[in-house]
Scaffold this motif. Structure first.
Motif, PDB file in Angstrom:
ATOM      1  N   ARG A  89       0.835  -1.213   0.000  1.00  0.00           N
ATOM      2  CA  ARG A  89       0.000   0.000   0.000  1.00  0.00           C
ATOM      3  C   ARG A  89       0.872   1.267   0.000  1.00  0.00           C
ATOM      4  O   ARG A  89       0.621   2.201  -0.777  1.00  0.00           O
ATOM      5  CB  ARG A  89      -0.923   0.010   1.213  1.00  0.00           C
ATOM      6  CG  ARG A  89      -2.015  -1.049   1.196  1.00  0.00           C
ATOM      7  CD  ARG A  89      -2.767  -1.042   2.519  1.00  0.00           C
ATOM      8  NE  ARG A  89      -3.503   0.210   2.704  1.00  0.00           N
ATOM      9  CZ  ARG A  89      -3.868   0.688   3.895  1.00  0.00           C
ATOM     10  NH1 ARG A  89      -3.519   0.044   5.005  1.00  0.00           N
ATOM     11  NH2 ARG A  89      -4.535   1.822   3.981  1.00  0.00           N
ATOM     12  N   ARG A 229      -6.561   1.105  -8.440  1.00  0.00           N
ATOM     13  CA  ARG A 229      -7.478   1.285  -7.311  1.00  0.00           C
ATOM     14  C   ARG A 229      -6.893   2.266  -6.296  1.00  0.00           C
ATOM     15  O   ARG A 229      -5.766   2.094  -5.827  1.00  0.00           O
ATOM     16  CB  ARG A 229      -7.746  -0.052  -6.623  1.00  0.00           C
ATOM     17  CG  ARG A 229      -8.583  -1.001  -7.462  1.00  0.00           C
ATOM     18  CD  ARG A 229      -8.881  -2.286  -6.704  1.00  0.00           C
ATOM     19  NE  ARG A 229      -9.637  -2.023  -5.486  1.00  0.00           N
ATOM     20  CZ  ARG A 229     -10.028  -2.985  -4.646  1.00  0.00           C
ATOM     21  NH1 ARG A 229      -9.702  -4.243  -4.888  1.00  0.00           N
ATOM     22  NH2 ARG A 229     -10.713  -2.686  -3.561  1.00  0.00           N
ATOM     23  N   ASP A 231      -6.225   4.253  -2.726  1.00  0.00           N
ATOM     24  CA  ASP A 231      -6.115   3.898  -1.308  1.00  0.00           C
ATOM     25  C   ASP A 231      -5.916   5.217  -0.579  1.00  0.00           C
ATOM     26  O   ASP A 231      -4.802   5.595  -0.228  1.00  0.00           O
ATOM     27  CB  ASP A 231      -4.926   2.948  -1.116  1.00  0.00           C
ATOM     28  CG  ASP A 231      -4.774   2.463   0.327  1.00  0.00           C
ATOM     29  OD1 ASP A 231      -5.449   3.011   1.216  1.00  0.00           O
ATOM     30  OD2 ASP A 231      -3.958   1.554   0.559  1.00  0.00           O
TER      31      ASP A 231
END
Length: 449
Positions: A89, A229, A231
Motif C-alpha cells: 500500500r 485502485r 487507497d
C-alpha cells in the motif's frame, strides 16, 4: 527473548546496508558530473544552459522526491511487523503521488522560458535551457518513480541492486551522451538536445530495470496488481510524511544556491573556486547521505518493533561512522587541497593561482563543514525512520535560512571575510540544524519508543 545486538553487530549491519547506498549516491553524482564535463567539452554556452536547466529540474525533482523518500521508513516499519499489505500500500501510493506530482509540474518544464527570463537569465541561455527542458523535463516521470522503487527495495535491505542499477545507469548516461552530443558512432550530433535525450533514456532504463527486479524477486507484494485502485488513507499518510521531506531537502539546496549567488557577487574567480569546492564536498557528502539512508531503514525497523534500545545503539553506531568519515575527509582536504583543486583546472589557465589560493581556504572550511553536515543529515535520517518529518522540517528551515543565510552575508560582506565568511555561515547554519535535530532525536524520540 529478543537477542540484543552488539555494537559490532550494528556496525556490520549498517555497513552492509550503507556501503551499497553510498556507492549508489556516488554513481548518481557521477551522472551529473559526466553531463557537466561533456557539455563543457562541447561549448560554454551549452554548459551554462544545462547548468541552469539542471538546477531548475533539480528543484522540482527534490520537491517530488519527498514522496519516494517517505516510502523508505514506512516500508521498513511495515516489514519489521511482517505486514506485507502495508508494504504494498505504501509503495503503491508513493508511485501514485509521484505520478500526480509529475503531471502537475510538467507544464513548468514545457513552458520554462518565461519563468527563467523572469528570474533574470539572459535571453540566449534561457532559450537554450528551455529547449533542453522540453525534452529532459519528461524524465521527471521515470526519475520520481525510480526514487519510490529504490526506497522500497532499500527498505527491504536489497541495497545491492540499488547500487548496480545506478552504476549501470551512469555508464548508459555517459555512452548516450557521448554518442548524441558529439555525433559519435554514426549518431546525429545533437549537442544540448543529445544531453536531454540521454537524460530521459537514462531515467527510463533505470525505471525498467528496477521494476523488472521488483516484480521478479518480490512477486508476493503484487505492486502493480489493480494498480488503478485508490487507497486514500495510505495516500494521505505518504503525503503527510513526504511533503516535509521534500521541503527540507529543498531548503538545504536553496541555502547552497544562495551561497553561490553571494560568491558570484565577489567575482567570477571566487565563484569558480566555490564551484570546485562544492563539487569536492558534495562527493564526500554522499558517504554521509548513504549512512543517513541506512539509519532511516534501521530506525524504521526498530520503530516497527517498538525497540528503543536497539534504535539507540544503532543510532550511536551511525553517528560514529559518520564522524570517522569526517575525520578522514578533514585530513584529506587539509593535506591535499591543491592537488584536488588542480584536477578541475587547466595547467595554463591564467586564473589558476588565484583559484587555487581561494579554493584551498574554502576546502579548509569544508573540512569543518563535513562534521556538522554529516551530523545533521544522519539526524534527519534517524528522524525519518520514526516518521517524524514536520518538526525537523521547521528546524532545518530555521537553521538554513534564519542562521546560515544571514551569517553568510554578515561574515562575508559586513565583516569583510568574503568567500571564507560565506562558507563559515554555511557551517553555522548546518551546525544549528545538527544540534537541534540531534536533541530532538535523543531527548524527544528515543524516550518514547
Amino acid at each position: 527473548m529478543t537477542q540484543v545486538m552488539t555494537y559490532g553487530g550494528h556496525v556490520r549491519a549498517v555497513t552492509r546496508l550503507g556501503l551499497p547506498l553510498v556507492g549508489g549516491h556516488l554513481a548518481q553524482f557521477a551522472i551529473g558530473l559526466t553531463d557537466t564535463v561533456m557539455l563543457g567539452w562541447y561549448g560554454v554556452e551549452a554548459l551554462a544552459a544545462v547548468t541552469l536547466a539542471g538546477s531548475y529540474f533539480f528543484v522540482l525533482f527534490l520537491l517530488g522526491a519527498g514522496f519516494g523518500w517517505a516510502v523508505m521508513p514506512m516500508v521498513a516499519a511495515a516489514s519489521a511487523e511482517d505486514d506485507e499489505t502495508s508494504v504494498r500500500r505504501a509503495t503503491r501510493m508513493g508511485l501514485w503521488l509521484s505520478l500526480f506530482f509529475s503531471v502537475l509540474v510538467m507544464p513548468m518544464m514545457i513552458w520554462s522560458e518565461p519563468i527563467l527570463l523572469s528570474l533574470g537569465q539572459t535571453e540566449t541561455v534561457a532559450a537554450l535551457a528551455a529547449e533542453y527542458l522540453t525534452v529532459a523535463g519528461w524524465g521527471i516521470f521515470p526519475a520520481l518513480l525510480v526514487v519510490v522503487m529504490k526506497s522500497y527495495l532499500a527498505a527491504l535491505e536489497r541495497t545491492q541492486v540499488v547500487l548496480w542499477i545506478t552504476v549501470i545507469a551512469a555508464f548508459a548516461n555517459a555512452a548516450v551522451n557521448y554518442g548524441l552530443i558529439f555525433g559519435n558512432w554514426g549518431l546525429p550530433e545533437l549537442g544540448i538536445m543529445g544531453a536531454a535525450i540521454a537524460s530521459v533514456v537514462t531515467h527510463a532504463l533505470s525505471l525498467v530495470a528496477v521494476v523488472i527486479y521488483g516484480l521478479r524477486v518480490l512477486p508476493e507484494h503484487e505492486l502493480f496488481r489493480r494498480f488503478w485502485r485508490p487507497d486514500w488513507e495510505m495516500l494521505a499518510q505518504v503525503f503527510r510524511l513526504g511533503v516535509p521531506i521534500g521541503i527540507t531537502s529543498l531548503t538545504e539546496v536553496s541555502l547552497f544556491a544562495a551561497s553561490a549567488m553571494m560568491m558570484g557577487w565577489l567575482g567570477a574567480v571566487p565563484l569558480a573556486a566555490h564551484g570546485i569546492a562544492v563539487q569536492l564536498a558534495s562527493a564526500t557528502f554522499m558517504v554521509h547521505l548513504g549512512l543517513s539512508n541506512a539509519a532511516t531503514i534501521r530506525a524504521g525497523n526498530a520503530y516497527g518493533r517498538r525497540d528503543g534500545p536497539h534504535m539507540a545503539r544503532g543510532a550511536k553506531v551511525v553517528f560514529v561512522l559518520s564522524l570517522a568519515m569526517s575525520a578522514l575527509t578533514i585530513v584529506w582536504f587539509l593535506t591535499g587541497a591543491e592537488g584536488l583543486i588542480s584536477l578541475f583546472l587547466e595547467p595554463d589557465d591564467p586564473d589558476r593561482p588565484e583559484i587555487l589560493a581561494i579554493g584551498v581556504g574554502l576546502l579548509a572550511i569544508a573540512a569543518l563543514f563535513q562534521l556538522v553536515d554529516g551530523a545533521q543529515v544522519v539526524a534527519l535520517g534517524l528522524l525519518r525512520g520514526v516518521q517524524d518529518t514536520t518538526v525537523p522540517m521547521v528546524m532545518a528551515a530555521l537553521s538554513y535560512w534564519a542562521v546560515g543565510m544571514p551569517a553568510s552575508y554578515l561574515l562575508g560582506f559586513t565583516f569583510g571575510l568574503e568567500g571564507i565568511g560565506v562558507w563559515l555561515g554555511l557551517v553555522l547554519g548546518l551546525a544549528s540544524a545538527a544540534v537541534m535535530l540531534m536533541i530532538r532525536f535523543w531527548r524527544r524520540v528515543i524516550p518514547t519508543i
